[in-house]
Design an enzyme around this catalytic site. Structure first.
Site, mmCIF file in Angstrom:
data_model
loop_
_atom_site.group_PDB
_atom_site.id
_atom_site.type_symbol
_atom_site.label_atom_id
_atom_site.label_comp_id
_atom_site.label_asym_id
_atom_site.label_seq_id
_atom_site.Cartn_x
_atom_site.Cartn_y
_atom_site.Cartn_z
ATOM 1 N N LYS A 1 9.533 -17.336 -9.031
ATOM 2 C CA LYS A 1 8.909 -16.187 -9.698
ATOM 3 C C LYS A 1 7.822 -16.689 -10.669
ATOM 4 O O LYS A 1 8.072 -17.615 -11.445
ATOM 5 C CB LYS A 1 9.990 -15.419 -10.469
ATOM 6 C CG LYS A 1 9.464 -14.169 -11.109
ATOM 7 C CD LYS A 1 10.526 -13.459 -11.914
ATOM 8 C CE LYS A 1 9.875 -12.383 -12.740
ATOM 9 N NZ LYS A 1 10.641 -12.020 -13.909
ATOM 10 N N LYS B 1 -15.004 1.770 14.297
ATOM 11 C CA LYS B 1 -13.751 1.008 14.490
ATOM 12 C C LYS B 1 -13.288 1.093 15.941
ATOM 13 O O LYS B 1 -12.803 0.121 16.515
ATOM 14 C CB LYS B 1 -12.645 1.544 13.568
ATOM 15 C CG LYS B 1 -12.731 1.015 12.146
ATOM 16 C CD LYS B 1 -11.570 1.546 11.299
ATOM 17 C CE LYS B 1 -11.978 1.578 9.844
ATOM 18 N NZ LYS B 1 -11.018 2.248 8.973
ATOM 19 N N LYS C 1 -13.047 -2.409 17.816
ATOM 20 C CA LYS C 1 -11.705 -2.923 18.143
ATOM 21 C C LYS C 1 -11.376 -2.733 19.628
ATOM 22 O O LYS C 1 -10.290 -3.078 20.064
ATOM 23 C CB LYS C 1 -10.662 -2.248 17.244
ATOM 24 C CG LYS C 1 -10.932 -2.466 15.743
ATOM 25 C CD LYS C 1 -9.736 -2.146 14.874
ATOM 26 C CE LYS C 1 -10.127 -2.194 13.400
ATOM 27 N NZ LYS C 1 -9.016 -2.497 12.507
ATOM 28 N N PHE D 1 -5.440 3.877 14.072
ATOM 29 C CA PHE D 1 -5.653 4.870 13.022
ATOM 30 C C PHE D 1 -6.794 4.392 12.136
ATOM 31 O O PHE D 1 -7.081 3.196 12.083
ATOM 32 C CB PHE D 1 -4.368 5.066 12.193
ATOM 33 C CG PHE D 1 -3.425 6.047 12.836
ATOM 34 C CD1 PHE D 1 -2.779 5.730 14.024
ATOM 35 C CD2 PHE D 1 -3.212 7.297 12.272
ATOM 36 C CE1 PHE D 1 -1.932 6.634 14.641
ATOM 37 C CE2 PHE D 1 -2.367 8.216 12.877
ATOM 38 C CZ PHE D 1 -1.721 7.885 14.059
ATOM 39 N N ASP E 1 -5.171 -6.024 4.806
ATOM 40 C CA ASP E 1 -6.245 -6.881 5.326
ATOM 41 C C ASP E 1 -6.211 -8.271 4.708
ATOM 42 O O ASP E 1 -6.806 -9.192 5.241
ATOM 43 C CB ASP E 1 -7.611 -6.231 5.038
ATOM 44 C CG ASP E 1 -7.832 -5.002 5.911
ATOM 45 O OD1 ASP E 1 -7.418 -5.046 7.085
ATOM 46 O OD2 ASP E 1 -8.386 -4.005 5.407
ATOM 47 N N ASN F 1 0.838 -1.200 0.000
ATOM 48 C CA ASN F 1 0.000 0.000 0.000
ATOM 49 C C ASN F 1 0.872 1.248 0.000
ATOM 50 O O ASN F 1 2.092 1.157 0.021
ATOM 51 C CB ASN F 1 -0.973 -0.024 1.182
ATOM 52 C CG ASN F 1 -0.246 -0.091 2.500
ATOM 53 O OD1 ASN F 1 0.464 0.835 2.875
ATOM 54 N ND2 ASN F 1 -0.379 -1.210 3.204
HETATM 55 N N1 CTP Z 1 -5.178 -2.798 11.471
HETATM 56 C C1 CTP Z 1 -4.637 -3.904 12.060
HETATM 57 N N2 CTP Z 1 -4.662 -5.101 11.405
HETATM 58 C C2 CTP Z 1 -5.237 -5.209 10.194
HETATM 59 C C3 CTP Z 1 -5.796 -4.065 9.568
HETATM 60 C C4 CTP Z 1 -5.753 -2.863 10.239
HETATM 61 O O1 CTP Z 1 -4.130 -3.817 13.184
HETATM 62 N N3 CTP Z 1 -5.249 -6.379 9.581
HETATM 63 C C5 CTP Z 1 -5.152 -1.519 12.201
HETATM 64 C C6 CTP Z 1 -4.424 -0.386 11.493
HETATM 65 O O2 CTP Z 1 -3.069 -0.344 11.889
HETATM 66 C C7 CTP Z 1 -5.174 0.835 11.982
HETATM 67 C C8 CTP Z 1 -6.572 0.326 12.214
HETATM 68 O O3 CTP Z 1 -6.472 -1.093 12.320
HETATM 69 O O4 CTP Z 1 -4.652 1.318 13.188
HETATM 70 C C9 CTP Z 1 -7.567 0.665 11.155
HETATM 71 O O5 CTP Z 1 -7.083 0.296 9.887
HETATM 72 P P1 CTP Z 1 -7.898 0.644 8.560
HETATM 73 O O6 CTP Z 1 -7.140 0.098 7.407
HETATM 74 O O7 CTP Z 1 -8.261 2.092 8.568
HETATM 75 O O8 CTP Z 1 -9.247 -0.117 8.762
HETATM 76 P P2 CTP Z 1 -9.599 -1.634 8.804
HETATM 77 O O9 CTP Z 1 -9.843 -2.020 10.218
HETATM 78 O O10 CTP Z 1 -8.612 -2.449 8.049
HETATM 79 O O11 CTP Z 1 -10.999 -1.644 8.076
HETATM 80 P P3 CTP Z 1 -11.344 -1.214 6.545
HETATM 81 O O12 CTP Z 1 -10.134 -1.585 5.713
HETATM 82 O O13 CTP Z 1 -12.537 -1.993 6.221
HETATM 83 O O14 CTP Z 1 -11.589 0.275 6.572
#
Ligand code: CTP
Length: 406
Positions: free
Chosen positions: A288, A337, A341, A323, A278, A212
């Site tokens: 490869k 969230k 969480k 975040f 995610d 990302n």
């Molecule tokens: N986070 C995490 N583990 C994951 C995904 C996210 O610990 N697998 C944490 C990120 O570090 C951040 C928070 O969760 O502090 C929110 O991440 P974000 O990408 O904004 O949201 P998601 O929970 O992944 O949900 P979505 O992608 O559906 O918005």
């Protein structure tokens, strides 16, 4: 991360490491300092005056007797205005001149006239560095003049040698000159804080990954400020960096989870600034993947939600900050969230706003807490946002302590 901006003179002498000063000037400027670059006559073989002029937004000085200079001698003017002088890279030659008061360069004249702190970052061939004369000169700079040396490091040198003589990293130079150091008397003095930074990479094959756009700047700024505020910091980062605190480099979400789980029990807080993927490919190919004349499908599986796992299992006195990067319904999704969480604070930002967030030095965020507090921070440097978040963390950790006393 300055509390106040400084007038810094950067003296560049004629070593190959001079090119690294482009980044250093740019970093110092971004941090709000005013930089006056002073070149030795030979350093222009390695760096370009115009580039430094543009990067510093200031004139670049080289010649003591340039006709355009003002009536007051330029070396006195610059020496009087400086809060700090850094000579980097410092060659064996310039070190010898400084140690012996030889004034055939503008920078050595400035140094003789200056009363401010001076930092020297030497860089040269190993034999030259280890030479009796250089070492004697360095001793003079330290013991007789009170200058601070940012020592050269072991490495592969441009001259083909491997040994001591490689200039310290720009990060180390910045930490030294800006005096980024732990102050145990400040808000996070007795706390151990884990900070995550960067974006995870999920391997597709030995060459490719799913990643990302996170640059890690927010997480690194948070770790720097937490350290300045006295915390014992563990930075878990996908971005390599050289810091005065512990940095554990990881690549994937699973690696990040493993490190955090082993560190969290002995920590007071977790700041989860990393952009964690995610999903990851169900299997990463060992070889490869070769292209064929057909489409391929990469099957993805869910990664663990690190924040959610730790939010569920954390002890009462531990504080977790997450975040939330959103492209729509930023506030509503962030509140959700925070609750889902089971964390203490969430820092939300709208990733659709141009020029801030990913890769930028600035951001605009909304800070929401489990006590239903809501605060909006308008566009500002990530370092300032980090300071605000760390203060909030310190406040919350101390409230937890007070509540336990009652
Ligand atoms: N986070 C995490 N583990 C994951 C995904 C996210 O610990 N697998 C944490 C990120 O570090 C951040 C928070 O969760 O502090 C929110 O991440 P974000 O990408 O904004 O949201 P998601 O929970 O992944 O949900 P979505 O992608 O559906 O918005």
């Amino acid at each position: 991360m300055p509390n106040q901006s400084k007038n810094i003179i950067l003296g560049i002498s004629a070593g190959i490491a001079a090119y690294k000063m482009y980044d250093l000037v740019s970093d110092l400027k971004k941090l709000g300092h005013n930089i006056n670059v002073v070149l030795t006559k030979d350093s222009i073989n390695f760096v370009n005056e115009l580039t430094l002029k543009v990067l510093s937004s200031n004139p670049v000085f080289c010649n003591m007797f340039a006709p355009e200079l003002q009536t007051k001698p330029i070396h006195i003017d610059l020496a009087d205005s400086a809060d700090l002088i850094l000579v980097s890279p410092a060659t064996a030659d310039i070190i010898a001149k400084i140690a012996n008061g030889i004034c055939d360069e503008l920078i050595t004249n400035i140094l003789l006239a200056a009363k401010c702190p001076v930092y020297i970052a030497p860089a040269m061939n190993t034999n030259m560095w280890e030479h009796f004369t250089t070492q004697k000169n360095i001793e003079t700079l330290v013991t007789k003049l009170g200058y601070k040396i940012i020592p050269p490091e072991q490495g592969d040198l441009a001259c083909g040698y491997t040994g001591v003589g490689h200039i310290a990293s720009n990060e180390k130079i910045l930490n030294a000159v800006l005096n980024i150091k732990k102050d145990k008397t400040r808000g996070l003095g007795t706390k151990r804080v884990i900070v995550t930074a960067g974006g995870t990479r999920e391997a597709v094959d030995p060459v490719r990954f799913i990643g990302n756009r996170s640059s890690g700047k927010m997480g690194i700024a948070l770790a720097d400020i937490a350290y300045e505020m006295g915390a014992e910091v563990v930075l878990v980062s996908t971005v390599p960096c050289d810091k005065p605190y512990q940095v554990i480099e990881v690549e994937s979400a699973q690696e990040m989870q493993e490190v955090i789980e082993s560190e969290f029990d002995k920590s007071d807080a977790l700041i989860m600034a990393a952009a964690v993927s995610d999903f990851r490919p169900i299997t990463a190919s060992k070889q490869k993947i070769k292209k064929k004349n057909e489409d391929i499908v990469i099957e993805l599986t869910r990664n663990p939600d690190i924040l959610e796992i730790l939010g569920r299992t954390k002890r009462d006195k531990q504080v977790i900050i997450g975040f939330s990067a959103e492209s729509e319904d930023t506030e509503k999704n962030a509140w959700e969230k925070l609750q889902k969480k089971k964390i203490d604070i969430i820092v939300a930002n709208d990733i659709t706003v141009p020029d801030i967030g990913f890769g930028s030095d600035e951001n605009a965020v909304m800070i929401l807490t489990k006590d239903k507090e809501r605060e909006v921070l308008q566009r500002q440097p990530k370092t300032q946002i980090a300071r605000h978040i760390c203060k909030k963390l310190a406040q919350m950790l101390n409230e937890v302590k007070e509540a336990k006393k009652v």
